[in-house]
Design a protein around this motif. Structure first.
Motif, mmCIF file in Angstrom:
data_model
loop_
_atom_site.group_PDB
_atom_site.id
_atom_site.type_symbol
_atom_site.label_atom_id
_atom_site.label_comp_id
_atom_site.label_asym_id
_atom_site.label_seq_id
_atom_site.Cartn_x
_atom_site.Cartn_y
_atom_site.Cartn_z
ATOM 1 N N VAL A 201 6.302 6.196 -9.235
ATOM 2 C CA VAL A 201 6.256 7.190 -8.148
ATOM 3 C C VAL A 201 4.810 7.525 -7.814
ATOM 4 C CG1 VAL A 201 6.732 9.588 -7.582
ATOM 5 C CG2 VAL A 201 8.503 8.196 -8.624
ATOM 6 N N VAL A 202 4.033 7.818 -8.870
ATOM 7 C CA VAL A 202 2.644 8.247 -8.647
ATOM 8 C C VAL A 202 1.853 7.207 -7.850
ATOM 9 C CG1 VAL A 202 0.445 8.702 -9.806
ATOM 10 C CG2 VAL A 202 2.539 9.726 -10.648
ATOM 11 N N ILE A 203 2.055 5.957 -8.250
ATOM 12 C CA ILE A 203 1.285 4.916 -7.557
ATOM 13 C C ILE A 203 2.028 4.415 -6.333
ATOM 14 C CG2 ILE A 203 0.285 2.620 -7.783
ATOM 15 C CD1 ILE A 203 -0.159 3.225 -10.715
ATOM 16 N N GLY A 204 3.340 4.299 -6.481
ATOM 17 C CA GLY A 204 4.140 3.716 -5.405
ATOM 18 C C GLY A 204 4.148 4.547 -4.135
ATOM 19 N N VAL A 205 4.272 5.860 -4.281
ATOM 20 C CA VAL A 205 4.374 6.693 -3.069
ATOM 21 C C VAL A 205 3.144 6.549 -2.169
ATOM 22 C CG1 VAL A 205 4.407 9.081 -2.254
ATOM 23 C CG2 VAL A 205 6.046 8.321 -3.978
ATOM 24 N N PRO A 206 1.960 6.717 -2.725
ATOM 25 C CA PRO A 206 0.792 6.518 -1.843
ATOM 26 C C PRO A 206 0.738 5.112 -1.248
ATOM 27 C CG PRO A 206 0.124 7.579 -3.878
ATOM 28 C CD PRO A 206 1.538 7.154 -4.063
ATOM 29 N N LEU A 207 1.075 4.106 -2.077
ATOM 30 C CA LEU A 207 1.054 2.736 -1.582
ATOM 31 C C LEU A 207 2.053 2.561 -0.444
ATOM 32 C CD1 LEU A 207 0.724 0.467 -4.745
ATOM 33 C CD2 LEU A 207 -0.937 0.806 -2.916
ATOM 34 N N ALA A 208 3.237 3.163 -0.661
ATOM 35 C CA ALA A 208 4.261 3.064 0.388
ATOM 36 C C ALA A 208 3.760 3.706 1.679
ATOM 37 C CB ALA A 208 5.543 3.729 -0.082
ATOM 38 N N GLU B 250 -9.381 8.081 12.432
ATOM 39 C CA GLU B 250 -10.184 7.437 11.402
ATOM 40 C C GLU B 250 -9.825 7.903 9.992
ATOM 41 O OE1 GLU B 250 -11.754 4.430 12.616
ATOM 42 O OE2 GLU B 250 -12.905 5.178 10.911
ATOM 43 N N ARG B 251 -9.526 9.154 9.889
ATOM 44 C CA ARG B 251 -9.349 9.715 8.537
ATOM 45 C C ARG B 251 -7.913 9.683 8.048
ATOM 46 N NH1 ARG B 251 -12.727 14.582 9.873
ATOM 47 N NH2 ARG B 251 -14.659 13.622 10.579
ATOM 48 N N TRP B 252 -7.178 8.683 8.522
ATOM 49 C CA TRP B 252 -5.766 8.628 8.179
ATOM 50 C C TRP B 252 -5.574 8.447 6.667
ATOM 51 C CZ3 TRP B 252 -3.906 4.476 5.557
ATOM 52 C CH2 TRP B 252 -4.744 3.342 5.525
ATOM 53 N N TRP B 253 -6.567 7.831 6.022
ATOM 54 C CA TRP B 253 -6.363 7.509 4.610
ATOM 55 C C TRP B 253 -6.547 8.707 3.678
ATOM 56 C CZ3 TRP B 253 -10.977 8.383 2.237
ATOM 57 C CH2 TRP B 253 -12.138 8.271 3.028
ATOM 58 N N TYR B 254 -6.968 9.821 4.260
ATOM 59 C CA TYR B 254 -7.029 11.039 3.451
ATOM 60 C C TYR B 254 -5.642 11.396 2.932
ATOM 61 C CZ TYR B 254 -11.777 12.497 4.723
ATOM 62 O OH TYR B 254 -13.125 12.586 4.867
ATOM 63 N N PHE B 255 -4.654 11.139 3.777
ATOM 64 C CA PHE B 255 -3.291 11.537 3.461
ATOM 65 C C PHE B 255 -2.757 10.850 2.198
ATOM 66 C CE2 PHE B 255 0.143 14.103 4.544
ATOM 67 C CZ PHE B 255 1.336 13.405 4.421
ATOM 68 N N PRO B 256 -2.725 9.532 2.186
ATOM 69 C CA PRO B 256 -2.259 8.885 0.959
ATOM 70 C C PRO B 256 -3.170 9.179 -0.238
ATOM 71 C CG PRO B 256 -3.091 7.260 2.520
ATOM 72 C CD PRO B 256 -3.026 8.551 3.245
ATOM 73 N N ILE C 147 0.704 3.990 2.599
ATOM 74 C CA ILE C 147 -0.277 3.074 3.204
ATOM 75 C C ILE C 147 0.439 1.933 3.922
ATOM 76 C CG2 ILE C 147 -2.114 1.421 2.768
ATOM 77 C CD1 ILE C 147 -3.006 3.170 0.463
ATOM 78 N N ALA C 148 1.417 1.350 3.224
ATOM 79 C CA ALA C 148 2.092 0.174 3.784
ATOM 80 C C ALA C 148 2.848 0.490 5.068
ATOM 81 C CB ALA C 148 3.031 -0.409 2.745
ATOM 82 N N SER D 2 0.345 3.079 10.591
ATOM 83 C CA SER D 2 0.221 3.182 12.053
ATOM 84 C C SER D 2 0.489 4.598 12.518
ATOM 85 C CB SER D 2 1.178 2.187 12.733
ATOM 86 O OG SER D 2 2.439 2.268 12.064
ATOM 87 N N TRP D 3 1.507 5.204 11.977
ATOM 88 C CA TRP D 3 1.840 6.563 12.356
ATOM 89 C C TRP D 3 0.702 7.519 12.042
ATOM 90 C CZ3 TRP D 3 2.756 11.286 9.926
ATOM 91 C CH2 TRP D 3 3.497 12.229 10.666
ATOM 92 N N LEU D 4 0.121 7.354 10.847
ATOM 93 C CA LEU D 4 -0.978 8.226 10.430
ATOM 94 C C LEU D 4 -2.223 8.003 11.286
ATOM 95 C CD1 LEU D 4 -0.622 8.069 6.548
ATOM 96 C CD2 LEU D 4 -0.320 10.087 7.982
ATOM 97 N N SER D 5 -2.510 6.722 11.546
ATOM 98 C CA SER D 5 -3.702 6.445 12.365
ATOM 99 C C SER D 5 -3.555 7.073 13.736
ATOM 100 C CB SER D 5 -3.910 4.934 12.557
ATOM 101 O OG SER D 5 -3.551 4.248 11.416
#
Lengths: 735, 119
Positions: free
Chosen positions: A241-248, A263-269, A250-251, A255-258
């Motif tokens: 869960v800890v690793i999978g959720v952020p990866l999910a 630019e800063r969409w990756w703050y979220f994961p 990202i995967a 697009s939705w986050l971007s």
């Protein structure tokens, strides 16, 4: 990309295996299993390394070369593995030998042909792998050999699990599960050999397998396999869960986050990851605790009981009762076949079994010498010894194992008090055949150490009571000593009359009587006869009195006989009779009143006599001191001056609602001021000046004795007027 | 024939000595307590007095001192059943001619009486 990944799994397998090989090779004392594991791990390592080089190869030749090497390693893996398993399950030597030798023989034959095209013909691209081997004729046989051994090894292990218990069973379970995982992972390799288009994705499981196996074989005290599985499962799920959720996120959410954050969409994961990994460990602990509460419910229950018991142990004062309680608790709560306690016997200089509970016919030796190897081992380790463990790991000499078997011990828990081994507890197997876990042994150690303290306590108390009894007896004898002159005087007086009487009879009356008989003087002879009768009566009377005094003395000096139900009245009478020998009752008035319904008490007769004697003695001295003080002018003679007198009163009374016998000794002697009243019970404090000789221990003794009887002392005193001592002794009879 | 006074708190003792010494021809007076004893001694002025240390009322030593204070010529012997050497010392200090320890034999008493009274 995929090939590189697989190559690295091979490298990982190799590194893990060789690392373990090195670790075990460097171990000072290798067990049998250690040695078997060495060869197996080496084979796997060799295979893994070659595997890596094979998948990293750029050319067909080198690829072919390395894959043949890899298979060379793989040829020995089943033989080494079977050898390992047979040692693990402790298969009978004869059948073991046949299988093992047969296996290695077959492996050697395969090895001879390993580098020939009969084994692997050539390499060609398959899936995303540039150089995949094509199996030759002999390869199929090798695979058969491989599968047969693996399947058969599992069958053997499964049977062994059903037939064993405790540590062994736990260990085999680890190996079984690990093997299953490992070989499943490794077997994904073979799929592509036969054209099944699935890459060896699970190859990395081989690493896990090697690690698990190493753990099972090397680790001294294995965790319970159920606990290990639970913890691993929770861990894996949680971190998935800890690793999978952020990866999910990202995967799929990129697009939705971007779109929303640019630019800063990756703050979220990243944020998610940070939060989850921070709270991860706490959630792990909570889940683990909950899982184990269910899994280990029974174990936790009895461990709680044991802890509670250890706390209550120091309250018990009787040694035998304490020992019986300990073995009872152990056998009942942990449900074991038997429990025994050995204690150090200072007289015999060895350890003796003092308490036992359980299946008696299996009990074994009752005595252990202090120089026994087992005792030395306990001194060295200062930790519990488990027979199964030390047998399988060979860390301890065979002599110790033999000694443990002789006393029929599955576990021996030592009890230390400041580095002295005061004893040890012998435990049989658990009735459930479960193993003794690490936490079990921890709790048992705590219990043993608490027990050690409680036992020392009991021994000390017993000795203390002995000493106290001696002390009281000595005090009493000392008091009697002060009586010596008084008694001597009395007895001398008796003898004086007897002697003078007899001598006068001889010298005077009998002589005259003889003369009268000659001269026939009846009148004088009658007078003489009368005189002689008087004399004889006097002699008889005084002889009897003398005897009386001696009897009183002997009565008083009887040895203490311990605590019994006794009559206070008797003690009063014997004390008073003796006390009267010491003090001149013409000088001191004495009145005694004892209630006819006086209840009996639970007491030491000798000590009660001593208490009374002391009180009366002190009373007489107090009166003397007052007289002296008046004579010397230190104390004004009051208007209502009375002759010194003592009153002794004994009756039933109540104190705090409980029945007591109250003995009151009142005198109108010197009395005490407040200052003195505080000090009187201190030993060697004495108010007696001048010629009154005493030890100064009197009131201290009284206080100690009254305490020993669980009684109370109350004092009322006024300087110049007198003192009253009230002694309350608990009555043995209920109302 | 001598005049002797015995002062002792044991009546049996007094009875015995009175009998014996009267038979032997002496004049014997007895008293059971110190006050009476003192009176007897001072009144009768005996040749020899035997006074026990332990007496009711006036103690033996006190009797000795008072007699010696008033009539120093009278001879007193202190009697005691105690083994205390202190009594010996005190007796001599206060003027007794000697200190006797009980039990004492009849012949000894006779000898002592002869020694100190010449009779």
């Amino acid at each position: 990309m995929g090939a590189v990944f697989c190559a690295y799994t091979g490298l990982l397998n190799a590194v893990t295996s060789f690392a373990l090989v090195a670790f075990i090779a460097l171990k000072k004392q290798k067990t049998l299993l250690d040695k078997r594991f060495l060869f197996f791990a080496f084979s796997v390592g060799y295979w893994g390394l070659s595997y890596y080089f094979w998948l990293s190869a750029n050319q067909a030749d080198s690829a072919l070369f390395f894959i043949r090497n890899a298979m060379a390693g793989a040829i020995f893996i089943p033989s080494a593995f079977m050898h390992l398993v047979l040692s693990l399950i402790e298969a009978p030597w004869k059948s073991r030998k046949i299988v093992v030798v047969g296996n290695y023989f077959i492996s050697t034959i395969f090895l001879l042909f390993c580098f020939s095209p009969l084994y692997i013909t050539r390499v060609e691209p398959r899936l995303f792998f540039p150089f995949w081997p094509i199996p030759g004729i002999l390869f199929h046989f090798m695979l058969l050999h491989f599968s047969a051994n693996i399947i058969w090894a599992h069958v053997l292990m499964w049977n062994a699990i059903k037939q064993t218990s405790g540590l062994k069973q736990n260990q085999i379970k680890y190996v079984f599960i690990g093997t299953l995982i490992g070989f499943v992972g490794g077997c994904t390799n073979y799929l592509l050999w036969y054209g099944i288009p699935i890459p060896p994705v699970l190859n990395f499981l081989v690493t896990i397998y090697i690690a698990t196996l190493a753990y099972a074989i090397i680790k001294f005290r294995l965790m319970d396999v159920n606990v290990a599985i639970t913890r691993t499962t929770i861990f894996v799920l949680l971190y998935a869960v800890v690793i999978g959720v952020p990866l999910a996120i990202i995967a799929w959410g990129k697009s939705w986050l971007s779109y929303h954050w640019g630019e800063r969409w990756w703050y979220f994961p990243l944020g998610f990851y940070a939060v989850l990994s921070a709270i991860g460990p706490f959630i792990y602990l909570i889940l683990q605790r909950k899982a184990e509460a269910v899994l280990l419910k029974e174990q936790k229950a009895y461990q709680q009981t044991l802890l509670q018991a250890s706390r209550g142990m120091t309250l018990i004062k009787d040694l035998n009762r304490l020992l019986k309680l300990i073995v009872h608790i152990l056998t009942k709560t942990i449900r074991i076949t038997h429990a025994r306690i050995f204690l150090w016997d200072n007289g015999a200089k060895n350890y003796v079994c003092k308490a036992v509970r359980g299946d008696h016919h299996k009990v074994g030796d009752d005595v252990m010498d202090e120089n026994a190897a087992l005792i030395q081992q306990l001194h060295t380790d200062k930790e519990p010894l488990m027979l199964e463990e030390i047998r399988s790991h060979g860390l301890v000499s065979d002599i110790v194992i033999g000694e443990m078997e002789k006393i029929d011990a599955a576990v021996v828990v030592p009890s230390f008090v400041q580095n002295r081994l005061i004893g040890f507890v012998v435990l049989g197997n658990k009735k459930s055949n479960g193993l003794y876990t690490e936490s079990d042994l921890d709790i048992l150690t705590t219990l043993a150490n608490q027990a050690a303290l409680a036992i020392e306590n009991c021994i000390f108390l017993t000795e203390f009571e002995h000493q106290q009894a001696h002390f009281f007896q000595a005090a009493k004898m000392a008091d009697l000593g002060t009586m010596a002159s008084g008694i001597g005087h009395q007895v001398n007086n008796r003898f004086n009359v007897i002697k003078l009487g007899a001598e006068s009879a001889l010298m005077v009356e009998l002589r005259k009587l003889a003369k009268c008989l000659d001269s026939n003087d009846t009148e004088v002879s009658k007078k003489m006869v009368a005189a002689l009768s008087d004399t004889c009566q006097r002699i008889a009377k005084n002889a009897e009195h003398g005897g009386e005094i001696v009897k009183r003395l002997l009565d008083f000096s009887r040895l203490a006989q311990g605590f019994k139900v006794m009559d206070v009245k008797e003690a009063i009478e014997s004390s008073v009779r003796l006390w009267e020998c010491k003090h001149d009752l013409r000088e001191i008035g004495f009145q005694m009143e004892v209630a006819s319904d006086l209840k009996r008490i639970n007491g030491n007769f000798s000590e009660v006599e001593e208490i009374l004697f002391n009180l009366l003695d002190n009373a007489a001295d107090a009166i003397k001191m007052k007289e002296e003080a008046v004579q010397l002018g230190n104390l004004a003679k009051s208007a209502d001056y009375q002759k010194g007198a003592i009153w002794l009163n004994a009756k039933n009374a109540d104190l705090n609602g409980k029945p007591y016998v109250l003995i009151s000794v009142r005198e109108n002697g010197i009395g005490m001021d407040d200052e003195t009243q505080k000090k009187i019970f201190v030993p060697f404090f004495t108010m007696k000046a001048t010629a009154i000789k005493g030890t100064g221990l009197g009131l201290y003794i009284i206080r100690r004795m009254v305490d020993a009887h669980q009684g109370r002392i109350k004092i009322e005193s006024e300087y110049g007027k007198g003192t009253t001592f009230d002694i309350y002794l608990p009555s043995a009879e209920e109302n | 024939m001598a005049k002797i006074v015995f002062v002792d708190d044991e009546p049996d003792m007094l009875g015995t000595v009175k009998n014996v010494f009267t038979e032997l021809g002496h004049e014997v007076y007895t008293a059971e307590d110190g006050k009476e004893g003192l009176r007897l001694i001072l009144e009768n002025e005996p040749d020899l007095s035997f006074v026990d240390v332990r007496l009711g009322g006036l103690k033996g030593m006190e009797v000795l001192r008072q007699v010696k204070a008033q009539k120093p010529n009278l001879k007193i012997i202190i009697f005691t059943g105690f083994n205390d050497t202190q009594i010996d010392e005190d007796a001599i200090k206060y003027g007794a001619v000697m200190c006797l320890h009980k039990p004492v034999g009849l012949q000894d008493l006779i000898n002592i009486i002869e020694k100190y009274t010449g009779k």
